[in-house]
Design a protein around this motif. Structure first.
Motif, PDB file in Angstrom:
ATOM      1  N   MET A   1      23.818 -19.863  55.064  1.00  0.00           N
ATOM      2  CA  MET A   1      24.541 -19.274  53.880  1.00  0.00           C
ATOM      3  C   MET A   1      25.442 -20.233  53.593  1.00  0.00           C
ATOM      4  O   MET A   1      26.372 -20.749  54.292  1.00  0.00           O
ATOM      5  N   SER A   2      25.669 -20.251  52.225  1.00  0.00           N
ATOM      6  CA  SER A   2      26.736 -21.004  51.558  1.00  0.00           C
ATOM      7  C   SER A   2      27.741 -20.175  50.908  1.00  0.00           C
ATOM      8  O   SER A   2      27.580 -18.961  50.684  1.00  0.00           O
ATOM      9  N   PHE A   3      29.081 -20.715  51.353  1.00  0.00           N
ATOM     10  CA  PHE A   3      30.155 -19.669  50.961  1.00  0.00           C
ATOM     11  C   PHE A   3      30.832 -20.386  49.747  1.00  0.00           C
ATOM     12  O   PHE A   3      30.723 -21.887  49.718  1.00  0.00           O
ATOM     13  N   LYS A   4      31.685 -19.751  48.969  1.00  0.00           N
ATOM     14  CA  LYS A   4      32.388 -20.300  48.004  1.00  0.00           C
ATOM     15  C   LYS A   4      33.873 -19.825  48.143  1.00  0.00           C
ATOM     16  O   LYS A   4      34.051 -18.910  48.254  1.00  0.00           O
ATOM     17  N   ILE A   5      34.418 -21.014  47.878  1.00  0.00           N
ATOM     18  CA  ILE A   5      36.247 -20.969  47.850  1.00  0.00           C
ATOM     19  C   ILE A   5      36.579 -21.676  46.663  1.00  0.00           C
ATOM     20  O   ILE A   5      36.285 -22.961  46.412  1.00  0.00           O
ATOM     21  N   ILE A   6      37.643 -20.951  46.068  1.00  0.00           N
ATOM     22  CA  ILE A   6      38.522 -21.453  45.256  1.00  0.00           C
ATOM     23  C   ILE A   6      39.790 -22.130  45.701  1.00  0.00           C
ATOM     24  O   ILE A   6      40.434 -21.050  46.270  1.00  0.00           O
ATOM     25  N   ILE A   7      40.446 -23.325  45.422  1.00  0.00           N
ATOM     26  CA  ILE A   7      41.482 -23.768  45.870  1.00  0.00           C
ATOM     27  C   ILE A   7      42.245 -23.738  44.539  1.00  0.00           C
ATOM     28  O   ILE A   7      42.012 -24.517  43.630  1.00  0.00           O
ATOM     29  N   ALA A   8      43.351 -23.026  44.302  1.00  0.00           N
ATOM     30  CA  ALA A   8      44.044 -23.096  43.148  1.00  0.00           C
ATOM     31  C   ALA A   8      45.501 -23.555  43.441  1.00  0.00           C
ATOM     32  O   ALA A   8      46.279 -22.694  43.837  1.00  0.00           O
ATOM     33  N   ASP A   9      45.621 -24.789  43.020  1.00  0.00           N
ATOM     34  CA  ASP A   9      46.952 -25.454  43.416  1.00  0.00           C
ATOM     35  C   ASP A   9      47.272 -26.395  42.237  1.00  0.00           C
ATOM     36  O   ASP A   9      46.045 -27.136  42.277  1.00  0.00           O
ATOM     37  N   GLU A  10      48.190 -26.611  41.705  1.00  0.00           N
ATOM     38  CA  GLU A  10      48.600 -27.550  40.771  1.00  0.00           C
ATOM     39  C   GLU A  10      48.744 -29.248  41.232  1.00  0.00           C
ATOM     40  O   GLU A  10      48.512 -30.136  40.802  1.00  0.00           O
ATOM     41  N   ASP A  11      49.040 -29.041  42.666  1.00  0.00           N
ATOM     42  CA  ASP A  11      49.222 -30.311  43.350  1.00  0.00           C
ATOM     43  C   ASP A  11      47.859 -30.764  44.059  1.00  0.00           C
ATOM     44  O   ASP A  11      47.268 -30.194  44.759  1.00  0.00           O
ATOM     45  N   LYS A  12      47.378 -31.965  43.576  1.00  0.00           N
ATOM     46  CA  LYS A  12      46.147 -32.628  43.947  1.00  0.00           C
ATOM     47  C   LYS A  12      45.964 -32.893  45.434  1.00  0.00           C
ATOM     48  O   LYS A  12      44.966 -32.694  46.068  1.00  0.00           O
ATOM     49  N   ILE A  13      47.109 -33.232  45.824  1.00  0.00           N
ATOM     50  CA  ILE A  13      47.370 -33.582  47.190  1.00  0.00           C
ATOM     51  C   ILE A  13      47.150 -32.356  48.362  1.00  0.00           C
ATOM     52  O   ILE A  13      46.187 -32.659  49.196  1.00  0.00           O
ATOM     53  N   THR A  14      47.900 -31.426  47.913  1.00  0.00           N
ATOM     54  CA  THR A  14      47.592 -30.211  48.627  1.00  0.00           C
ATOM     55  C   THR A  14      46.060 -29.537  48.761  1.00  0.00           C
ATOM     56  O   THR A  14      45.546 -29.035  49.466  1.00  0.00           O
ATOM     57  N   GLN A  47      32.584 -17.542  39.240  1.00  0.00           N
ATOM     58  CA  GLN A  47      31.749 -17.954  40.478  1.00  0.00           C
ATOM     59  C   GLN A  47      31.809 -16.736  41.562  1.00  0.00           C
ATOM     60  O   GLN A  47      31.075 -16.972  42.482  1.00  0.00           O
ATOM     61  N   SER A  48      32.766 -15.805  41.301  1.00  0.00           N
ATOM     62  CA  SER A  48      32.696 -14.661  42.282  1.00  0.00           C
ATOM     63  C   SER A  48      32.634 -15.479  43.824  1.00  0.00           C
ATOM     64  O   SER A  48      31.996 -15.124  44.484  1.00  0.00           O
ATOM     65  N   PRO A  49      33.836 -15.957  44.114  1.00  0.00           N
ATOM     66  CA  PRO A  49      33.843 -16.726  45.467  1.00  0.00           C
ATOM     67  C   PRO A  49      34.292 -15.712  46.485  1.00  0.00           C
ATOM     68  O   PRO A  49      34.571 -14.351  46.333  1.00  0.00           O
ATOM     69  N   ASN A  50      33.818 -16.210  47.724  1.00  0.00           N
ATOM     70  CA  ASN A  50      34.132 -15.454  48.897  1.00  0.00           C
ATOM     71  C   ASN A  50      35.869 -15.337  49.235  1.00  0.00           C
ATOM     72  O   ASN A  50      36.192 -14.130  49.675  1.00  0.00           O
ATOM     73  N   VAL A  51      36.486 -16.301  48.914  1.00  0.00           N
ATOM     74  CA  VAL A  51      37.911 -16.319  49.231  1.00  0.00           C
ATOM     75  C   VAL A  51      38.453 -17.264  47.969  1.00  0.00           C
ATOM     76  O   VAL A  51      37.983 -18.088  47.457  1.00  0.00           O
ATOM     77  N   VAL A  52      39.696 -16.642  47.693  1.00  0.00           N
ATOM     78  CA  VAL A  52      40.741 -17.637  46.656  1.00  0.00           C
ATOM     79  C   VAL A  52      41.809 -18.232  47.579  1.00  0.00           C
ATOM     80  O   VAL A  52      42.468 -17.117  48.107  1.00  0.00           O
ATOM     81  N   VAL A 118      40.836 -18.765  56.831  1.00  0.00           N
ATOM     82  CA  VAL A 118      39.927 -18.859  56.048  1.00  0.00           C
ATOM     83  C   VAL A 118      38.498 -18.159  56.617  1.00  0.00           C
ATOM     84  O   VAL A 118      37.815 -17.211  55.884  1.00  0.00           O
ATOM     85  N   LYS A 119      38.348 -18.147  57.878  1.00  0.00           N
ATOM     86  CA  LYS A 119      37.153 -17.521  58.520  1.00  0.00           C
ATOM     87  C   LYS A 119      37.346 -16.042  58.542  1.00  0.00           C
ATOM     88  O   LYS A 119      36.366 -15.320  58.158  1.00  0.00           O
ATOM     89  N   SER A 120      38.749 -15.577  58.861  1.00  0.00           N
ATOM     90  CA  SER A 120      38.742 -14.261  58.771  1.00  0.00           C
ATOM     91  C   SER A 120      38.522 -13.748  57.175  1.00  0.00           C
ATOM     92  O   SER A 120      37.959 -12.655  57.288  1.00  0.00           O
ATOM     93  N   ALA A 121      38.855 -14.511  56.117  1.00  0.00           N
ATOM     94  CA  ALA A 121      38.912 -13.773  55.080  1.00  0.00           C
ATOM     95  C   ALA A 121      37.254 -14.051  54.639  1.00  0.00           C
ATOM     96  O   ALA A 121      36.877 -13.054  53.939  1.00  0.00           O
ATOM     97  N   ILE A 122      36.561 -14.770  55.011  1.00  0.00           N
ATOM     98  CA  ILE A 122      35.212 -14.927  54.906  1.00  0.00           C
ATOM     99  C   ILE A 122      34.489 -13.747  55.266  1.00  0.00           C
ATOM    100  O   ILE A 122      33.678 -13.024  54.790  1.00  0.00           O
TER     101      ILE A 122
END
Length: 182
Positions: A1-14, A47-52, A118-122
């Motif tokens: 099963m594939s999960f989707k996560i959105i990472i929202a941060d203006e800092d590309k390094i983060t 995308q309706s991700p599993n976690v943001v 992340v594991k708990s959130a998924i």
């Protein structure tokens, strides 16, 4: 099963660091990146991700507004949001927790904390999805039973439910009238 996560941060390094940490424990995760809150919200709807994973201080739409927007949309209001913050003080923490955030992580991000979170959130997201499916199934069955109940109650034919002990558990009005049972 594939999960989707959105990472929202203006800092590309983060973003890169979070992505690297997540992919170190799970390869079946599709990661989408957003560099501001508006882009994160649009991606979430699409995308309706599993976690943001959301930097609370993102530009355009900050964490507080992002959570309010999610809450107003039934399609995405149950997605767990992990807040990333720069400073952790009690007032900020309480303010964020009031927005029904799944978890708060402070920069610099600890790999083990992020993975556990992340594991708990998924798992939470999967459980919520399963509960939602079960509720829909129950609602469908209840609707069908209500229709059958109405038919059985209103028919002129006698209908009776008898226990394995031979006791009458339920009878419709036609049965009661015909046999004088109240």
């Amino acid at each position: 099963m594939s999960f989707k996560i959105i990472i929202a941060d203006e800092d590309k390094i983060t973003q890169h660091l979070i992505e690297k940490y997540i992919q170190s424990f799970e390869k079946n995760i599709v990661i989408h990146k957003a560099y501001d809150g508006q882009n994160a919200y649009d991606l979430t709807l699409k995308q309706s991700p599993n976690v943001v994973i959301f930097n609370w201080n993102n530009p355009i739409i900050n964490g507080e507004k992002f959570c309010e927007l999610l809450k107003q949309n039934n399609a995405v209001n149950n997605i767990p949001v992990i807040a990333i913050i720069n400073e952790l003080n009690e007032a900020t923490q309480l303010s964020i927790l009031e927005k029904n955030i799944f978890h708060i992580l402070k920069k610099p991000i600890n790999k083990i904390d992020l993975i556990a979170c992340v594991k708990s959130a998924i798992n939470f997201n999967l459980a919520q999805t399963e509960v939602s499916i079960q509720k829909q199934n129950l609602d469908t069955h209840i609707e069908e039973l209500n229709k059958l109940s109405l038919i059985v109650k209103e028919t002129d034919n006698c209908v009776v439910i008898i226990s394995s002990d031979g006791e009458i558990e339920w009878a419709n009005d036609a049965f009661r009238k015909m046999y004088g049972i109240s």
